[in-house]
Design a protein around this motif. Structure first.
Motif: not given
Length: 120
Positions: A48-63
């Motif tokens: 669904v979503a992920v966040i690195t220790s540095g704060g970078s994020t990535n999301y599934a297109d659906s959300v």
């Protein structure tokens, strides 16, 4: 031993909001990426979503544009703010973290899952 404990699931109407939280505890040196996955009945578990220790994020297109992931490194917590929820968001949501008990090794941990149901 490291534990991930989720909270915040429940039943919400379409268009509503929920916030999921996950707290990591135990013998922790540091945590790399933290994320949320979900699994609907009869479907594979998906990111669904992920966040690195540095704060970078990535999301599934659906959300994208509806969900926001955040974390507090000092408290070893990660949250998922879910807005404009749709019935297709119904699933068991799992917290995931790459935890370093010692500095040179990363192990993957999962929470027990929390049910999110979007229905009128």
């Amino acid at each position: 031993q490291v534990q991930l404990v989720e909270s915040g699931g429940g039943l919400v109407q379409p268009g509503g909001s929920l916030r999921l939280s996950c707290a990591a505890s135990g013998r922790i040196f540091s945590i790399d990426a933290m994320g949320w996955f979900r699994q609907a009945p009869g479907k594979q578990r998906e990111l669904v979503a992920v966040i690195t220790s540095g704060g970078s994020t990535n999301y599934a297109d659906s959300v994208k544009g509806r969900f926001t992931i955040s974390r507090d490194n000092a408290k070893n917590t990660v949250r998922l703010q879910m807005n404009s929820l749709k019935p297709e968001d119904t699933a068991v949501y799992y917290c995931n973290a790459g935890v370093r008990v010692v500095s040179v090794r990363v192990d993957e941990y999962w929470g027990q899952g929390t049910q999110v149901t979007v229905s009128s």
